[in-house]
Scaffold this motif. Structure first.
Motif, PDB file in Angstrom:
ATOM      1  N   GLN A  12       0.828  -1.209   0.000  1.00  0.00           N
ATOM      2  CA  GLN A  12       0.000   0.000   0.000  1.00  0.00           C
ATOM      3  C   GLN A  12       0.860   1.257   0.000  1.00  0.00           C
ATOM      4  O   GLN A  12       0.491   2.267  -0.605  1.00  0.00           O
ATOM      5  CB  GLN A  12      -0.944  -0.001   1.202  1.00  0.00           C
ATOM      6  N   MET A  13       2.013   1.192   0.664  1.00  0.00           N
ATOM      7  CA  MET A  13       2.909   2.346   0.720  1.00  0.00           C
ATOM      8  C   MET A  13       3.478   2.692  -0.657  1.00  0.00           C
ATOM      9  O   MET A  13       3.886   3.823  -0.890  1.00  0.00           O
ATOM     10  CB  MET A  13       4.046   2.093   1.719  1.00  0.00           C
ATOM     11  N   CYS A  14       3.504   1.724  -1.553  1.00  0.00           N
ATOM     12  CA  CYS A  14       4.010   1.967  -2.912  1.00  0.00           C
ATOM     13  C   CYS A  14       3.107   2.901  -3.697  1.00  0.00           C
ATOM     14  O   CYS A  14       3.570   3.565  -4.623  1.00  0.00           O
ATOM     15  CB  CYS A  14       4.138   0.648  -3.671  1.00  0.00           C
ATOM     16  N   VAL A  15       1.824   2.951  -3.331  1.00  0.00           N
ATOM     17  CA  VAL A  15       0.872   3.718  -4.140  1.00  0.00           C
ATOM     18  C   VAL A  15       0.107   4.790  -3.361  1.00  0.00           C
ATOM     19  O   VAL A  15      -0.496   5.671  -3.970  1.00  0.00           O
ATOM     20  CB  VAL A  15      -0.142   2.777  -4.831  1.00  0.00           C
ATOM     21  N   ARG A  16       0.122   4.717  -2.046  1.00  0.00           N
ATOM     22  CA  ARG A  16      -0.631   5.695  -1.250  1.00  0.00           C
ATOM     23  C   ARG A  16      -0.051   7.094  -1.445  1.00  0.00           C
ATOM     24  O   ARG A  16       1.162   7.276  -1.523  1.00  0.00           O
ATOM     25  CB  ARG A  16      -0.580   5.296   0.230  1.00  0.00           C
ATOM     26  N   GLU A  17      -0.921   8.071  -1.532  1.00  0.00           N
ATOM     27  CA  GLU A  17      -0.473   9.451  -1.726  1.00  0.00           C
ATOM     28  C   GLU A  17       0.267   9.973  -0.501  1.00  0.00           C
ATOM     29  O   GLU A  17      -0.047   9.610   0.630  1.00  0.00           O
ATOM     30  CB  GLU A  17      -1.678  10.353  -2.005  1.00  0.00           C
ATOM     31  N   PHE A  18       1.232  10.833  -0.777  1.00  0.00           N
ATOM     32  CA  PHE A  18       1.917  11.530   0.306  1.00  0.00           C
ATOM     33  C   PHE A  18       1.020  12.676   0.762  1.00  0.00           C
ATOM     34  O   PHE A  18       0.415  13.360  -0.066  1.00  0.00           O
ATOM     35  CB  PHE A  18       3.252  12.107  -0.167  1.00  0.00           C
ATOM     36  N   GLY A 118       7.985   3.320  -8.685  1.00  0.00           N
ATOM     37  CA  GLY A 118       9.208   4.111  -8.735  1.00  0.00           C
ATOM     38  C   GLY A 118       9.659   4.627  -7.379  1.00  0.00           C
ATOM     39  O   GLY A 118      10.690   5.274  -7.273  1.00  0.00           O
ATOM     40  N   ARG A 119       8.882   4.340  -6.355  1.00  0.00           N
ATOM     41  CA  ARG A 119       9.275   4.771  -5.011  1.00  0.00           C
ATOM     42  C   ARG A 119      10.341   3.849  -4.440  1.00  0.00           C
ATOM     43  O   ARG A 119      10.387   2.662  -4.728  1.00  0.00           O
ATOM     44  CB  ARG A 119       8.070   4.740  -4.064  1.00  0.00           C
ATOM     45  N   TRP A 120      11.178   4.438  -3.603  1.00  0.00           N
ATOM     46  CA  TRP A 120      12.112   3.656  -2.811  1.00  0.00           C
ATOM     47  C   TRP A 120      11.336   3.073  -1.639  1.00  0.00           C
ATOM     48  O   TRP A 120      10.587   3.790  -0.963  1.00  0.00           O
ATOM     49  CB  TRP A 120      13.240   4.524  -2.273  1.00  0.00           C
ATOM     50  N   ILE A 121      11.533   1.793  -1.393  1.00  0.00           N
ATOM     51  CA  ILE A 121      10.981   1.126  -0.221  1.00  0.00           C
ATOM     52  C   ILE A 121      12.166   0.663   0.608  1.00  0.00           C
ATOM     53  O   ILE A 121      13.090   0.020   0.086  1.00  0.00           O
ATOM     54  CB  ILE A 121      10.102  -0.088  -0.611  1.00  0.00           C
ATOM     55  N   ALA A 140       8.630   4.506   2.673  1.00  0.00           N
ATOM     56  CA  ALA A 140       8.390   4.721   1.242  1.00  0.00           C
ATOM     57  C   ALA A 140       8.681   6.178   0.937  1.00  0.00           C
ATOM     58  O   ALA A 140       8.205   7.081   1.647  1.00  0.00           O
ATOM     59  CB  ALA A 140       6.938   4.388   0.880  1.00  0.00           C
ATOM     60  N   THR A 141       9.451   6.426  -0.112  1.00  0.00           N
ATOM     61  CA  THR A 141       9.791   7.784  -0.498  1.00  0.00           C
ATOM     62  C   THR A 141      10.230   7.807  -1.955  1.00  0.00           C
ATOM     63  O   THR A 141      10.637   6.784  -2.493  1.00  0.00           O
ATOM     64  CB  THR A 141      10.907   8.372   0.399  1.00  0.00           C
ATOM     65  N   GLU A 142      10.179   8.964  -2.539  1.00  0.00           N
ATOM     66  CA  GLU A 142      10.715   9.150  -3.880  1.00  0.00           C
ATOM     67  C   GLU A 142      12.115   9.727  -3.838  1.00  0.00           C
ATOM     68  O   GLU A 142      12.764   9.900  -4.862  1.00  0.00           O
ATOM     69  CB  GLU A 142       9.772  10.035  -4.703  1.00  0.00           C
ATOM     70  N   VAL A 143      12.620  10.018  -2.628  1.00  0.00           N
ATOM     71  CA  VAL A 143      13.941  10.612  -2.448  1.00  0.00           C
ATOM     72  C   VAL A 143      14.999   9.510  -2.413  1.00  0.00           C
ATOM     73  O   VAL A 143      14.958   8.619  -1.557  1.00  0.00           O
ATOM     74  CB  VAL A 143      14.003  11.428  -1.131  1.00  0.00           C
ATOM     75  N   ASP A 144      15.919   9.574  -3.351  1.00  0.00           N
ATOM     76  CA  ASP A 144      17.010   8.603  -3.428  1.00  0.00           C
ATOM     77  C   ASP A 144      17.932   8.794  -2.218  1.00  0.00           C
ATOM     78  O   ASP A 144      18.424   9.900  -1.984  1.00  0.00           O
ATOM     79  CB  ASP A 144      17.780   8.834  -4.734  1.00  0.00           C
TER      80      ASP A 144
END
Length: 146
Positions: A12-18, A118-121, A140-144
């Motif tokens: 769920q964390m892969c797709v849930r909105e921030f 595309g998110r980092w887990i 879960a984040t999009e920040v590398d």
């Protein structure tokens, strides 16, 4: 929570909105740009820190590795990444993006994957101090982090 529920939370964390603001949820913390789920929390170690602490740490590592094996089946092998360099860079005054800056204070390393969105887990084991609880965290984040 058991491993099947943990897996569901991570998926769920892969797709849930921030969220637009920092909020506390029933399982962790959501903030602009990242989600953190506290999958499991131990007790404190004020009385008998020795062997009980070591056994608890070993169990948390086994839980992380068990969940990590399921994530690796989906997304390939994990990248094991130490947050020590992130912590050192932050202490030297470098501007480090969240959630990595805060996590580097209490999570020594993480196992990383990229999910389909595309998110980092990341999975990591947190402990703020020797007598405080361990926590198994999913991030879960999009920040590398690199």
């Amino acid at each position: 929570m058991d491993i099947a529920k943990w897996l569901s939370v991570v998926e769920q964390m892969c797709v849930r909105e921030f969220p637009r603001e920092h909020v506390r949820t029933d399982i962790g913390t959501d903030a602009p740009g990242y989600l953190i789920a506290e999958l499991k929390t131990s007790g404190d170690f004020y009385e008998d820190g020795g062997s009980e602490r070591e056994e608890t740490e070993a169990q948390f590592e086994a839980d992380r590795d068990g969940l990590g094996a399921l994530l690796s089946e989906r997304w390939g092998p994990a990248d094991e990444f130490s947050l020590n360099s992130v912590f050192e860079r932050a202490m030297d005054g470098e501007d480090i993006d969240e959630p990595w800056r805060s996590l580097s204070n209490h999570v020594p390393d993480v196992h990383l994957w990229k999910c389909e969105s595309g998110r980092w887990i990341a999975l990591g084991i947190s402990q703020w101090d020797a007598e405080l609880p361990f926590q198994l965290l999913a991030i879960a984040t999009e920040v590398d982090p690199h």
